[in-house]
Structure formats: structure tokens, C-alpha cells
Design an enzyme around this catalytic site. Structure first.
Site, PDB file in Angstrom:
ATOM      1  N   PRO A 191       0.832  -1.210   0.000  1.00  7.99           N
ATOM      2  CA  PRO A 191       0.000   0.000   0.000  1.00  7.99           C
ATOM      3  C   PRO A 191       0.861   1.253   0.000  1.00  7.99           C
ATOM      4  O   PRO A 191       1.818   1.351   0.767  1.00  7.99           O
ATOM      5  CB  PRO A 191      -0.791  -0.117   1.311  1.00  7.99           C
ATOM      6  N   ALA A 246      -3.593   2.724   1.935  1.00  9.23           N
ATOM      7  CA  ALA A 246      -4.378   2.896   3.153  1.00  9.23           C
ATOM      8  C   ALA A 246      -5.678   3.622   2.821  1.00  9.23           C
ATOM      9  O   ALA A 246      -5.669   4.760   2.341  1.00  9.23           O
ATOM     10  CB  ALA A 246      -3.588   3.688   4.184  1.00  9.23           C
ATOM     11  N   GLN A 298      -5.900  -2.040   1.614  1.00  8.73           N
ATOM     12  CA  GLN A 298      -5.532  -1.853   3.018  1.00  8.73           C
ATOM     13  C   GLN A 298      -6.582  -0.967   3.691  1.00  8.73           C
ATOM     14  O   GLN A 298      -6.812   0.159   3.252  1.00  8.73           O
ATOM     15  CB  GLN A 298      -4.151  -1.201   3.130  1.00  8.73           C
ATOM     16  N   TYR A 324      -0.298   3.889  13.196  1.00  6.83           N
ATOM     17  CA  TYR A 324      -1.679   4.346  13.030  1.00  6.83           C
ATOM     18  C   TYR A 324      -2.544   3.665  14.099  1.00  6.83           C
ATOM     19  O   TYR A 324      -2.025   2.986  14.981  1.00  6.83           O
ATOM     20  CB  TYR A 324      -2.138   4.109  11.585  1.00  6.83           C
ATOM     21  N   ARG A 354      -1.029  -5.994   8.355  1.00  7.52           N
ATOM     22  CA  ARG A 354       0.296  -5.357   8.290  1.00  7.52           C
ATOM     23  C   ARG A 354       0.690  -4.920   9.689  1.00  7.52           C
ATOM     24  O   ARG A 354      -0.078  -4.249  10.386  1.00  7.52           O
ATOM     25  CB  ARG A 354       0.300  -4.163   7.339  1.00  7.52           C
TER      26      ARG A 354
HETATM   27  C1  LIG Z   1       4.458   7.292  -1.241  1.00 10.13           C
HETATM   28  C2  LIG Z   1       4.353   6.227  -0.175  1.00 10.13           C
HETATM   29  C3  LIG Z   1       3.130   6.009   0.444  1.00 10.13           C
HETATM   30  C4  LIG Z   1       2.993   5.001   1.408  1.00 10.13           C
HETATM   31  N1  LIG Z   1       1.760   4.722   1.923  1.00 10.13           N
HETATM   32  C5  LIG Z   1       1.586   3.638   2.723  1.00 10.13           C
HETATM   33  C6  LIG Z   1       0.287   3.201   3.088  1.00 10.13           C
HETATM   34  O1  LIG Z   1      -0.730   3.712   2.620  1.00 10.13           O
HETATM   35  N2  LIG Z   1       0.194   2.154   3.945  1.00 10.13           N
HETATM   36  C7  LIG Z   1       1.302   1.497   4.410  1.00 10.13           C
HETATM   37  O2  LIG Z   1       1.156   0.557   5.187  1.00 10.13           O
HETATM   38  N3  LIG Z   1       2.542   1.868   4.033  1.00 10.13           N
HETATM   39  C8  LIG Z   1       2.707   2.893   3.185  1.00 10.13           C
HETATM   40  N4  LIG Z   1       3.965   3.192   2.711  1.00 10.13           N
HETATM   41  C9  LIG Z   1       5.087   2.299   3.028  1.00 10.13           C
HETATM   42  C10 LIG Z   1       5.271   1.270   1.899  1.00 10.13           C
HETATM   43  O3  LIG Z   1       4.155   0.395   1.823  1.00 10.13           O
HETATM   44  C11 LIG Z   1       6.541   0.427   2.105  1.00 10.13           C
HETATM   45  O4  LIG Z   1       6.394  -0.303   3.296  1.00 10.13           O
HETATM   46  C12 LIG Z   1       7.799   1.285   2.171  1.00 10.13           C
HETATM   47  O5  LIG Z   1       7.829   2.215   1.106  1.00 10.13           O
HETATM   48  C13 LIG Z   1       9.065   0.460   2.156  1.00 10.13           C
HETATM   49  O6  LIG Z   1       9.168  -0.297   0.972  1.00 10.13           O
HETATM   50  P1  LIG Z   1      10.130   0.184  -0.266  1.00 10.13           P
HETATM   51  O7  LIG Z   1      11.506   0.359   0.310  1.00 10.13           O
HETATM   52  O8  LIG Z   1      10.043  -0.964  -1.242  1.00 10.13           O
HETATM   53  O9  LIG Z   1       9.565   1.452  -0.794  1.00 10.13           O
HETATM   54  C14 LIG Z   1       4.118   4.222   1.783  1.00 10.13           C
HETATM   55  C15 LIG Z   1       5.348   4.480   1.180  1.00 10.13           C
HETATM   56  C16 LIG Z   1       5.471   5.439   0.188  1.00 10.13           C
HETATM   57  C17 LIG Z   1       6.804   5.643  -0.474  1.00 10.13           C
END
Ligand SMILES: Cc1cc2nc3c(=O)[nH]c(=O)nc-3n(C[C@H](O)[C@H](O)[C@H](O)COP(=O)(O)O)c2cc1C
Length: 360
Positions: free
Chosen positions: A23, A62, A104, A186, A234
Site C-alpha cells: 500500500p 491505506a 488496506q 496508526y 500489516r
Molecule cells: C508514497 C508512499 C506512500 C505510502 N503509503 C503507505 C500506506 O498507505 N500504507 C502502508 O502501510 N505503508 C505505506 N507506505 C510504506 C510502503 O508500503 C513500504 O512499506 C515502504 O515504502 C518500504 O518499501 P520500499 O523500500 O520498497 O519502498 C508508503 C510508502 C510510500 C513511499
């Protein structure tokens, strides 16, 4: 043979491969009006491109179960039927590409009502579509955030019901996986951790009391989410605080085993987000060992996330049994066809849309 491109079956759902999208909030919905919180053209092209790129499962960002549960006024929501109708277009397209559509469901609690990150992400008040946040206890996330209003027992039960209503709507919208957002500080995570939960009633204090809200949400959602569809949770495996000050990896192993007994099928294992100013040893695959602990010590299927950016790296995580699947976040923002690129590098098959057949 590539382990990363082996299908994966959970209940009645078979995901075509282990390259999944976690997400990621887009903060691109209308903040008010009849279509507040509903996905837009932006969301359609964003999720659509990653499905066309061969991603096995997409967990839509989310999505708030109630307006006060949005992180920002621009978040997606799933508290009314207009939103359900708008999501259907996305789930139908994902399925047409063979991608499993997940969503999510979340409530931001004390971290609600902030501006979009590219506008600074500061808390906003009513003059900018904001509102007063709620939380387990009247303890702000940091000095920038307002003091949240502590929830009454009745309000806690109401939010549990809103999660169940949201799951019913997610089904009507065509989703095949629901993920509960228990991570990143959260609302659900705020209850779990003694760092943010200072309650003295049955929802605070002991481990059993702090996990009560999360388990009640899981039970309420599992009761309405069909038996044959998977439920994910999660979690932030650690607050990255000293033992005794926050939620720990040992708590995670104990808790995820309990989630499994309540009908949760897979844990999406992240870390952090509940305590401000902590130092996190960020590096390639730095959260993978927490997924491995859930998988091996709690015996619960787990997906790994966090700085997984290379096909070989992803392949090894799955092939070595460190996780059942990998979630590719920012790399999928850079390259919507990451799964297709990975399949090519690993010599595996992946979905290619017919109009792109000349690019194989
Ligand atoms: C722009 C952005 C928005 C995100 N929004 C959420 C979210 O809505 N819910 C969530 O659990 N994590 C959110 N995350 C965290 C990501 O799901 C992920 O766990 C995090 O970016 C680490 O993975 P990566 O290194 O592959 O980017 C977000 C991350 C980014 C970069």
C-alpha cells in the site's frame, strides 16, 4: 525455475507470482464533496499500469474506514457507496490483467489530519479540511501534532464496526484480499504499543489489553469477510525503542501466532512509525529478518518489505524461505513494469498484455 514467479495460493485465491505491490498513499482523492475519498483517474492509471506490468498482487493504499481515520484530507475512503462504485473500475481492470486486487483498511488515529507529504505533511485544522484526531490516549505523536482526544469504550466499539462495514464494502467493490493496517503507528498500532497506549481500562496496560482492539477488529472483519478469501494484517514488528518502552519483535511473534488462530492468512511485516525521532538502521532488505521470524517462529505466512529493489535480491528472499512473497514499494513507483523486468532477468514467465506482445 524461479521461486519468485511461482504462484501462491491462499484460501481460494491463487496469486500468479510473489512480486507484490505494498500500500502506498497517493493523497489524490477529493477532500470533500460527493466524491470525497473516492478513487480518481489518477488511481486508475496508477494501479492499472502496475497490473499491466505483471505485479501479482496489488494492495491498494491505506483506505480510511471513516472520514476521521484519513491520514490527510486527500486519502481514499471506503465509508460510502459512491466510493465502492469508483473502486469497481479499478478491481475489474486489475483482474483483467490477472492481478489479485487487495485493499488496506486503516484508521490513522493520532496521526490523522495532516497535509500531503509534498506540502510538508504538517497537521492541518478545519481551515484546510482538517479535524481533531482521536487516539487510545491523549498523547501526541510529536511536538508538531495536536493532543488527540482519547477514545471512549463506546467509540472504540464504533470504530471496530466501521472496519467491518469497510470490509463488506471492499467485497462489494470487487477486492479479493483485505489487509488491516496495524503498522506505522496508526490507530491499531497505537493500541498495540505501550509507547502510545497509556489507557488504564481493558484496552490498555497489559499485553492482553493492548492487543484487544486489534483482535476485536480482526474478529469483526473475519466475520463478514468471506471464508474463501484471504485476510492480511500489516504490522510494525518493532517500534525501534529499547525493550520495555515499545512494541518488540518478540511481541510480534507472539501476536502474529494469535492472529493466525483468528483467521489471518498472511502477515505483511514492516517496522517503525509509532515513535518519533528513533534511529532505524535502514539498508537493503533491512526488515526481511522480521518477516522470517514471523514465518519460522510463529509459523505464519509472511511477506517482506523495505528496500527490496533488485530481481536477484527478491528471488533469493523467496527461494531461501525468508518470506513467502516480497512487496516492492518505491521501485514500483519508478518502474511500473518491475515484475516484467524481473521475470526477464530471471528467465521466468509473467503476464504480458496482448497489445504489448511485440515487446516480449
Ligand atoms: C508514497 C508512499 C506512500 C505510502 N503509503 C503507505 C500506506 O498507505 N500504507 C502502508 O502501510 N505503508 C505505506 N507506505 C510504506 C510502503 O508500503 C513500504 O512499506 C515502504 O515504502 C518500504 O518499501 P520500499 O523500500 O520498497 O519502498 C508508503 C510508502 C510510500 C513511499
Amino acid at each position: 525455475m524461479s521461486a519468485l514467479f511461482e504462484p501462491y495460493t491462499l484460501r481460494s485465491v491463487t496469486v500468479p507470482n510473489r512480486v507484490w505491490m505494498p500500500p502506498m498513499c497517493q493523497y489524490s482523492a477529493a477532500p470533500d464533496g460527493p466524491l470525497a475519498g473516492a478513487p480518481t483517474d489518477w488511481h486508475f492509471q496508477h494501479y492499472g499500469a502496475r497490473a499491466a506490468g505483471g505485479t501479482g498482487l496489488i494492495v491498494v493504499e491505506a483506505t480510511a474506514v471513516t472520514p476521521e481515520g484519513r491520514i490527510s484530507p486527500y486519502d481514499l475512503g471506503i465509508w460510502n457507496d459512491e466510493q465502492v462504485a469508483a473502486f469497481r473500475r479499478i478491481t475489474a481492470f486489475l483482474k483483467s490483467q490477472g492481478t489479485t486486487p487487495g485493499i488496506q483498511l486503516g484508521h490513522a488515529g493520532r496521526k490523522a489530519s495532516t497535509d500531503r507529504p509534498w506540502k510538508g505533511g504538517a497537521p492541518v485544522g478545519p481551515e484546510a479540511h482538517g479535524w481533531q484526531p482521536v487516539a487510545p490516549s491523549a498523547v501526541p505523536f510529536d511536538e508538531r501534532h495536536p493532543v488527540p482526544t482519547a477514545l471512549t469504550t463506546e467509540q472504540i466499539h464504533e470504530i471496530t464496526g466501521q472496519f467491518a462495514d469497510a470490509a463488506r464494502r471492499a467485497l462489494a467493490a470487487g477486492f479479493e484480499v483485505v489487509e488491516l493496517h496495524g503498522a506505522h503507528g496508526y490507530l491499531i498500532g497505537q493500541f498495540l504499543s505501550p509507547h502510545s497506549n497509556h489507557r488504564t481500562d481493558e484496552y490498555g496496560g497489559s499485553y492482553a489489553n493492548r492487543t484487544r482492539f486489534a483482535l476485536e477488529v480482526v474478529d469483526a472483519v473475519r466475520a463478514v469477510w468471506p471464508e474463501d478469501l484471504p485476510l492480511f494484517f500489516r504490522i510494525s514488528a518493532t517500534d525501534w525503542l529499547a525493550d520495555g518502552e515499545g512494541w518488540t519483535a518478540d511481541d510480534t511473534v507472539r501476536f502474529t501466532a494469535a492472529l493466525r488462530e483468528r483467521g489471518v492468512d498472511l502477515i505483511d511485516v514492516s517496522t517503525g512509525g509509532n515513535a518519533s525521532g528513533v534511529r532505524i538502521p535502514v539498508g537493503p532488505g533491512y526488515q526481511v529478518p522480521y518477516a522470517t521470524r514471523v514465518r519460522t517462529e510463529a509459523g505464519v505466512p509472511a511477506a517482506a518489505v523495505g528496500l527490496i529493489t533488485e530481481p536477484e535480491q527478491a528471488e533469493k528472499i523467496v527461494a531461501n524461505g525468508e518470506a513467502d512473497a516480497v512487496l516492492i514499494g518505491r521501485e514500483l513507483l519508478r518502474d511500473p513494469s518491475f515484475a516484467r523486468r524481473a521475470a526477464r532477468e530471471l528467465g521466468a514467465d509473467v503476464h504480458v498484455p496482448d497489445p504489448y506482445h511485440r515487446s516480449v
